[in-house]
Design a protein around this motif. Sequence first.
Motif, PDB file in Angstrom:
ATOM      1  N   HIS A 282      79.036  16.538 -51.952  1.00  0.00           N
ATOM      2  CA  HIS A 282      80.038  15.919 -52.818  1.00  0.00           C
ATOM      3  C   HIS A 282      79.628  14.456 -53.075  1.00  0.00           C
ATOM      4  CE1 HIS A 282      83.965  15.304 -54.593  1.00  0.00           C
ATOM      5  NE2 HIS A 282      84.091  14.175 -53.884  1.00  0.00           N
ATOM      6  N   TYR A 283      79.699  14.090 -54.334  1.00  0.00           N
ATOM      7  CA  TYR A 283      79.356  12.701 -54.730  1.00  0.00           C
ATOM      8  C   TYR A 283      80.472  12.200 -55.632  1.00  0.00           C
ATOM      9  CZ  TYR A 283      76.992   8.820 -57.047  1.00  0.00           C
ATOM     10  OH  TYR A 283      76.676   7.604 -57.558  1.00  0.00           O
ATOM     11  N   GLU A 284      80.926  10.970 -55.380  1.00  0.00           N
ATOM     12  CA  GLU A 284      81.977  10.378 -56.205  1.00  0.00           C
ATOM     13  C   GLU A 284      81.687   8.882 -56.353  1.00  0.00           C
ATOM     14  OE1 GLU A 284      86.810   9.816 -56.157  1.00  0.00           O
ATOM     15  OE2 GLU A 284      85.922  11.281 -54.819  1.00  0.00           O
ATOM     16  N   GLU A 285      81.834   8.395 -57.574  1.00  0.00           N
ATOM     17  CA  GLU A 285      81.591   6.969 -57.865  1.00  0.00           C
ATOM     18  C   GLU A 285      82.681   6.490 -58.817  1.00  0.00           C
ATOM     19  OE1 GLU A 285      78.130   4.217 -59.906  1.00  0.00           O
ATOM     20  OE2 GLU A 285      77.988   6.354 -60.101  1.00  0.00           O
ATOM     21  N   SER A 286      83.196   5.298 -58.547  1.00  0.00           N
ATOM     22  CA  SER A 286      84.209   4.696 -59.424  1.00  0.00           C
ATOM     23  C   SER A 286      83.839   3.230 -59.687  1.00  0.00           C
ATOM     24  CB  SER A 286      85.595   4.724 -58.786  1.00  0.00           C
ATOM     25  OG  SER A 286      86.068   6.025 -58.643  1.00  0.00           O
ATOM     26  N   ASP A 287      83.847   2.869 -60.930  1.00  0.00           N
ATOM     27  CA  ASP A 287      83.657   1.461 -61.357  1.00  0.00           C
ATOM     28  C   ASP A 287      84.850   1.097 -62.247  1.00  0.00           C
ATOM     29  OD1 ASP A 287      81.181   1.064 -60.161  1.00  0.00           O
ATOM     30  OD2 ASP A 287      80.129   1.924 -61.862  1.00  0.00           O
TER      31      ASP A 287
ATOM     32  N   HIS B 101      85.230   3.542 -65.077  1.00  0.00           N
ATOM     33  CA  HIS B 101      84.198   4.586 -65.039  1.00  0.00           C
ATOM     34  C   HIS B 101      84.356   5.353 -63.711  1.00  0.00           C
ATOM     35  CE1 HIS B 101      80.230   6.438 -65.345  1.00  0.00           C
ATOM     36  NE2 HIS B 101      79.969   6.008 -64.121  1.00  0.00           N
ATOM     37  N   HIS B 102      84.467   6.649 -63.823  1.00  0.00           N
ATOM     38  CA  HIS B 102      84.626   7.471 -62.620  1.00  0.00           C
ATOM     39  C   HIS B 102      83.742   8.720 -62.762  1.00  0.00           C
ATOM     40  CE1 HIS B 102      86.503   9.163 -59.111  1.00  0.00           C
ATOM     41  NE2 HIS B 102      86.697  10.314 -59.772  1.00  0.00           N
ATOM     42  N   VAL B 103      82.954   8.929 -61.750  1.00  0.00           N
ATOM     43  CA  VAL B 103      82.070  10.109 -61.727  1.00  0.00           C
ATOM     44  C   VAL B 103      82.315  10.840 -60.392  1.00  0.00           C
ATOM     45  CG1 VAL B 103      79.689  10.924 -61.698  1.00  0.00           C
ATOM     46  CG2 VAL B 103      80.333   8.971 -63.139  1.00  0.00           C
ATOM     47  N   GLU B 104      82.491  12.099 -60.509  1.00  0.00           N
ATOM     48  CA  GLU B 104      82.664  12.907 -59.294  1.00  0.00           C
ATOM     49  C   GLU B 104      81.830  14.196 -59.456  1.00  0.00           C
ATOM     50  OE1 GLU B 104      86.218  15.043 -56.779  1.00  0.00           O
ATOM     51  OE2 GLU B 104      86.724  13.498 -58.234  1.00  0.00           O
ATOM     52  N   TYR B 105      81.062  14.490 -58.400  1.00  0.00           N
ATOM     53  CA  TYR B 105      80.162  15.656 -58.478  1.00  0.00           C
ATOM     54  C   TYR B 105      80.237  16.445 -57.154  1.00  0.00           C
ATOM     55  CZ  TYR B 105      75.823  18.233 -58.586  1.00  0.00           C
ATOM     56  OH  TYR B 105      74.869  19.232 -58.508  1.00  0.00           O
ATOM     57  N   SER B 106      80.353  17.735 -57.306  1.00  0.00           N
ATOM     58  CA  SER B 106      80.328  18.621 -56.142  1.00  0.00           C
ATOM     59  C   SER B 106      79.398  19.796 -56.462  1.00  0.00           C
ATOM     60  CB  SER B 106      81.719  19.183 -55.841  1.00  0.00           C
ATOM     61  OG  SER B 106      82.603  18.144 -55.460  1.00  0.00           O
TER      62      SER B 106
END
Length: 132
Positions: free
Chosen positions: A74-79, A63-68
């Motif tokens: 900037h927000y980024e999350e990886s599971d 799971h990967h989420v990236e937001y700008s």
Amino acid sequence: MSEYGDTGYDGGADYGHYEAGQEHESLDQLHQAAGSEQNYDSQFGVYEADHASAENTSFDQGHHVEYSDPNGTHYEESDYTSYDHSAAETDHVFAAEGSESYSASEWSQLDALQHQLDTAFASATQISTVSN
């Protein structure tokens, strides 16, 4: 004239033979028999079983989420989840059973017979007179 010489007597009689005696005999008989018997028996059984199993499990999830945004945030999350499992199993069963028997017998037989025979005898000849 007589057969016994000239004695002056001729009575016309013939005298024969006289015999007496004993006999002894025995009977011996021997009978012998023998034999034997032997028996052997064997019975065996074998049971064998093999079992084998193997299992492999592999599970992967990401799971990967990236937001700008335009303001420069900037927000980024990886599971990431990974699961691996491996198993192997073997079973071996061996069983044996058996029986064995032996028997022997012998026999012998002896028969003896003895018999004693005793006899006495007497025999005489005839006296015959001839008359003229």
